[in-house]
Design a protein around this motif. Structure first.
Motif, PDB file in Angstrom:
ATOM      1  N   THR A   1       7.217   5.319  -5.176  1.00  0.00           N
ATOM      2  CA  THR A   1       7.661   6.716  -5.129  1.00  0.00           C
ATOM      3  C   THR A   1       9.177   6.879  -5.164  1.00  0.00           C
TER       4      THR A   1
ATOM      5  N   SER B   1       5.807  -3.167   7.491  1.00  0.00           N
ATOM      6  CA  SER B   1       5.150  -1.904   7.149  1.00  0.00           C
ATOM      7  C   SER B   1       3.749  -1.881   7.757  1.00  0.00           C
ATOM      8  N   PRO B   2       3.293  -0.736   8.293  1.00  0.00           N
ATOM      9  CA  PRO B   2       2.015  -0.672   9.014  1.00  0.00           C
ATOM     10  C   PRO B   2       0.836  -1.165   8.199  1.00  0.00           C
ATOM     11  N   PHE B   3       0.737  -0.812   6.897  1.00  0.00           N
ATOM     12  CA  PHE B   3      -0.437  -1.154   6.113  1.00  0.00           C
ATOM     13  C   PHE B   3      -0.600  -2.664   5.970  1.00  0.00           C
ATOM     14  N   GLU B   4       0.533  -3.361   5.884  1.00  0.00           N
ATOM     15  CA  GLU B   4       0.485  -4.792   5.597  1.00  0.00           C
ATOM     16  C   GLU B   4      -0.204  -5.590   6.710  1.00  0.00           C
TER      17      GLU B   4
ATOM     18  N   GLY C   1       0.831  -1.199   0.000  1.00  0.00           N
ATOM     19  CA  GLY C   1       0.000   0.000   0.000  1.00  0.00           C
ATOM     20  C   GLY C   1       0.864   1.247   0.000  1.00  0.00           C
ATOM     21  N   ARG C   2       0.245   2.382   0.221  1.00  0.00           N
ATOM     22  CA  ARG C   2       0.991   3.644   0.204  1.00  0.00           C
ATOM     23  C   ARG C   2       2.015   3.729   1.318  1.00  0.00           C
ATOM     24  N   THR C   3       1.770   3.053   2.445  1.00  0.00           N
ATOM     25  CA  THR C   3       2.684   3.146   3.585  1.00  0.00           C
ATOM     26  C   THR C   3       3.749   2.062   3.588  1.00  0.00           C
ATOM     27  N   THR C   4       3.770   1.226   2.565  1.00  0.00           N
ATOM     28  CA  THR C   4       4.798   0.186   2.496  1.00  0.00           C
ATOM     29  C   THR C   4       6.191   0.814   2.510  1.00  0.00           C
ATOM     30  N   VAL C   5       7.047   0.264   3.342  1.00  0.00           N
ATOM     31  CA  VAL C   5       8.445   0.697   3.391  1.00  0.00           C
ATOM     32  C   VAL C   5       9.243  -0.194   2.431  1.00  0.00           C
ATOM     33  N   TRP C   6       9.965   0.457   1.513  1.00  0.00           N
ATOM     34  CA  TRP C   6      10.782  -0.266   0.541  1.00  0.00           C
ATOM     35  C   TRP C   6      12.251  -0.134   0.930  1.00  0.00           C
TER      36      TRP C   6
END
Length: 350
Positions: free
Chosen positions: A299, A344-347, A59-64
């Motif tokens: 991003t 990551s929070p969204f996951e 999602g948008r909050t995924t940390v890559w």
């Protein structure tokens, strides 16, 4: 080193097919095999359901996390597509432009397109896992008008590519390339620009995407193509309903359980919203309808400022984590390898 080929592309508006006198030019940099002796399965298709499961957590909050940066040796021209064959080989499609396209201007359209053809070479370049150049094959003759070697797919036996004129509503040639020799075989000719191709190995159908991936054309290999250089016609042309990003490079994912075993590909791309604003994204796409069944923004940018999804993309599950391989920059290219952070929070709904 020269291997026999079946293709010559003339630098005029007529594309000429020659059966015996054309040659594939390969520059060898390392005296090593181009590909593994036993060709492995493609990562995306072999890990289909696992990739879909991991993708559903993004999602948008995924940390890559950037896990590796590999500088590619030598001039990479304009990279368009990449496939990873085994753990130590990258095959890169690229276009070298010897003369640029020039827009006609003032809204002028000639023969369905808005610019001149330009000219150049289509390349397939092989690197090892450390970015050392192994070989560089030019698949077209000097100053060919079909020289844009777009997004590519690997099916466990061949690399599939569309070499097109670098302008919309033009022409393209679908070909297969043997990764063990880099020898190309012409399959069919298309009366449109095609910037990428995906091979459904279960149905033996090929989906080709046009300029900006606005339309998808499907060729069923059970239908005999028109003799080259005549154009093959297609019974269906599917409009892409998504304008989020224009797909640059796609891979056949398979027939995942989660999507009722429908033919699915994974695509990455960009959209330029203004001269200074571009967005990137990755999507799982239904190959019959072109409807994205899942998509996520990306991003990250390269060290040179390009969105990482600008051009080539590859995907795999490594060590239980979803990993993407991106190569966005022209000429002086670096492979950026990212993994999705599982915490990551969204996951996990935090």
């Amino acid at each position: 080193m020269r291997l026999p080929s079946r293709l010559i592309l003339a630098a005029t508006s007529t594309i000429v097919y020659l059966s015996s006198t054309a040659a594939l030019n390969i520059t060898i940099k390392q005296d090593v095999p181009l590909a593994p002796a036993k060709l492995p399965a493609p990562y995306a298709a072999a890990q289909c359901d696992e990739i879909v499961e991991h993708f559903g957590r993004l999602g948008r909050t995924t940390v890559w996390n950037l896990v590796e940066k590999v500088h590619m040796e030598g001039d990479t021209f304009e990279p368009e597509g990449i496939v990873r064959i085994g753990d130590d080989r990258y095959f890169l499609s690229a276009g070298e432009y010897t003369s640029p396209t020039v827009k006609y201007g003032n809204g002028i359209i000639i023969n369905g397109t808005d610019r001149t053809a330009g000219s150049g070479f289509a390349h397939m370049i092989v690197f090892d896992g450390k970015g050392k150049r192994i070989a560089d094959a030019t698949l077209t003759e000097r100053d060919a008008i079909e020289y844009h070697n777009g997004g590519i797919d690997y099916d466990g036996e061949f690399i599939w590519a569309t070499i097109a004129q670098y302008r919309p509503n033009a022409t393209a040639t679908l070909m297969r390339i043997d990764p063990r020799t880099l020898e190309p075989t012409v399959i069919l000719h298309v009366a449109d620009h095609k910037g990428g191709v995906v091979h459904d190995t279960r149905t033996d159908k090929f989906v080709m995407l046009n300029w900006g991936s606005r339309n998808a054309t499907t060729w069923d290999s059970r239908r005999k193509p028109a003799p080259y250089p005549a154009f093959t016609t297609f019974p269906n042309n599917v409009r892409n309903p998504s304008y989020y990003v224009d797909y640059q490079d796609c891979k056949f994912l398979g027939h995942p359980k989660q999507f009722d075993h429908r033919s699915t590909m994974i695509c990455s791309g960009v959209a330029s919203l203004s001269p200074t604003v571009a967005i990137g994204g990755v999507a799982l796409v239904d190959m019959e309808t072109m409807i994205p069944v899942a998509e996520v923004p990306i991003t990250m940018t390269s060290d040179l400022g390009a969105p990482v999804t600008q051009n080539p993309m590859e995907v795999a599950i490594v060590g239980g984590r979803l990993r993407f391989y991106f190569m966005p920059d022209q000429h002086n290219s670096t492979l950026y390898v990212y993994e999705a952070e599982p915490n990551s929070p969204f996951e996990y709904g935090a």
